[in-house]
Write a protein that holds these residues in place. Structure first.
Motif, PDB file in Angstrom:
ATOM      1  N   TRP A 125      -9.481   9.834  -4.959  1.00  0.00           N
ATOM      2  CA  TRP A 125      -8.392  10.682  -5.115  1.00  0.00           C
ATOM      3  C   TRP A 125      -7.373  10.341  -4.091  1.00  0.00           C
ATOM      4  N   GLN A 126      -7.263   8.973  -3.809  1.00  0.00           N
ATOM      5  CA  GLN A 126      -6.042   8.236  -3.164  1.00  0.00           C
ATOM      6  C   GLN A 126      -6.083   6.698  -3.334  1.00  0.00           C
ATOM      7  N   GLN A 127      -4.777   6.327  -3.539  1.00  0.00           N
ATOM      8  CA  GLN A 127      -4.812   4.885  -3.812  1.00  0.00           C
ATOM      9  C   GLN A 127      -3.534   4.468  -3.058  1.00  0.00           C
ATOM     10  N   SER A 150      -1.898  10.512  -3.793  1.00  0.00           N
ATOM     11  CA  SER A 150      -2.970  11.173  -3.690  1.00  0.00           C
ATOM     12  C   SER A 150      -2.893  12.484  -4.172  1.00  0.00           C
ATOM     13  N   TYR A 151      -4.251  13.218  -4.367  1.00  0.00           N
ATOM     14  CA  TYR A 151      -4.325  14.423  -4.792  1.00  0.00           C
ATOM     15  C   TYR A 151      -5.524  14.890  -4.004  1.00  0.00           C
ATOM     16  N   THR A 159       0.492  14.109  -3.187  1.00  0.00           N
ATOM     17  CA  THR A 159       1.304  13.577  -2.120  1.00  0.00           C
ATOM     18  C   THR A 159       1.634  12.124  -2.775  1.00  0.00           C
ATOM     19  N   TYR A 160       2.949  11.929  -2.476  1.00  0.00           N
ATOM     20  CA  TYR A 160       3.669  10.674  -2.705  1.00  0.00           C
ATOM     21  C   TYR A 160       4.043  10.089  -1.400  1.00  0.00           C
ATOM     22  N   ASP A 161       3.948   8.831  -1.029  1.00  0.00           N
ATOM     23  CA  ASP A 161       4.094   8.527   0.179  1.00  0.00           C
ATOM     24  C   ASP A 161       4.637   6.952   0.137  1.00  0.00           C
ATOM     25  N   LEU A 162       5.878   6.722   0.993  1.00  0.00           N
ATOM     26  CA  LEU A 162       5.976   5.229   0.976  1.00  0.00           C
ATOM     27  C   LEU A 162       6.243   4.889   2.708  1.00  0.00           C
ATOM     28  N   LYS A 163       5.569   3.689   2.938  1.00  0.00           N
ATOM     29  CA  LYS A 163       5.707   3.031   4.200  1.00  0.00           C
ATOM     30  C   LYS A 163       6.322   1.658   3.908  1.00  0.00           C
ATOM     31  N   ARG A 164       7.132   1.431   4.865  1.00  0.00           N
ATOM     32  CA  ARG A 164       7.703   0.346   4.887  1.00  0.00           C
ATOM     33  C   ARG A 164       7.529  -0.537   6.446  1.00  0.00           C
TER      34      ARG A 164
END
Length: 178
Positions: A125-127, A150-151, A159-164
């Motif tokens: 459910w998450q990548q 993820s769902y 959820t949509y997430d971005l890390k840098r």
């Protein structure tokens, strides 16, 4: 002795044909995400909390509008701006997330088709998708980007997430539209 050799051959063949656990999780994620096809999710940015951020206060809409055997397309609207589509493609190499940005007339934006390959940290459910070389060449500052989709089926949250550089850069949480 012949039985032992035959058994070893079967074991070697089985090991050669079995997929690493992360490939199964990527396939499960693709199947699970496909099960949401046709659904629309709405929400808002949860990070950053800066009121001057471009997406601050804007209604976000994720429309899982196209689910094919090897590709899922999710239209992502920010307010009235519908120029973004998340494209998740499934191949022998694994899952690939790309961000397709288009102008109103359908022509590609100057910065489009960036993203990366799913790593081995995900679940069904998450990548997590680490920036690929093409993205690093196109947007050098994004070379360390890791996008997460993820769902949560229990809470029905997409959820949509971005890390840098391993630090939070953006996050949105969306729930099924009424």
């Amino acid at each position: 002795m012949k039985n032992l050799i035959a058994l070893m051959a079967v074991v070697l063949l089985f090991n050669a044909c079995s997929k690493p656990p992360h490939v199964k999780k990527q396939n499960d994620f693709f199947t699970n995400l496909s099960s949401l096809c046709g659904q629309v999710f709405e929400g808002y940015s949860t990070f950053p909390t800066d009121p001057d951020h471009d997406f601050a206060g804007q209604l976000l809409v994720a429309n899982i509008q196209s689910c094919e055997q090897h590709q899922i397309r999710i239209r992502f609207a920010v307010g009235h701006d519908q120029s973004r589509t998340w494209v998740i493609s499934k191949s022998r190499q694994g899952l690939l997330l790309k961000h397709d940005h288009r102008h109103d007339d359908g022509t590609p934006d100057e910065i489009t088709n960036y993203g990366g390959w799913a790593n081995d940290q995900g679940t069904g459910w998450q990548q997590f998708f680490a920036a690929d070389e093409a993205t690093a060449d196109m947007i050098p500052a994004a070379a360390t980007n890791v996008w997460m989709l993820s769902y949560d089926p229990h809470n029905q949250v997409l959820t949509y997430d971005l890390k840098r550089h391993g630090k939070p850069r953006y996050q949105a949480q969306l729930k099924p539209a009424d």
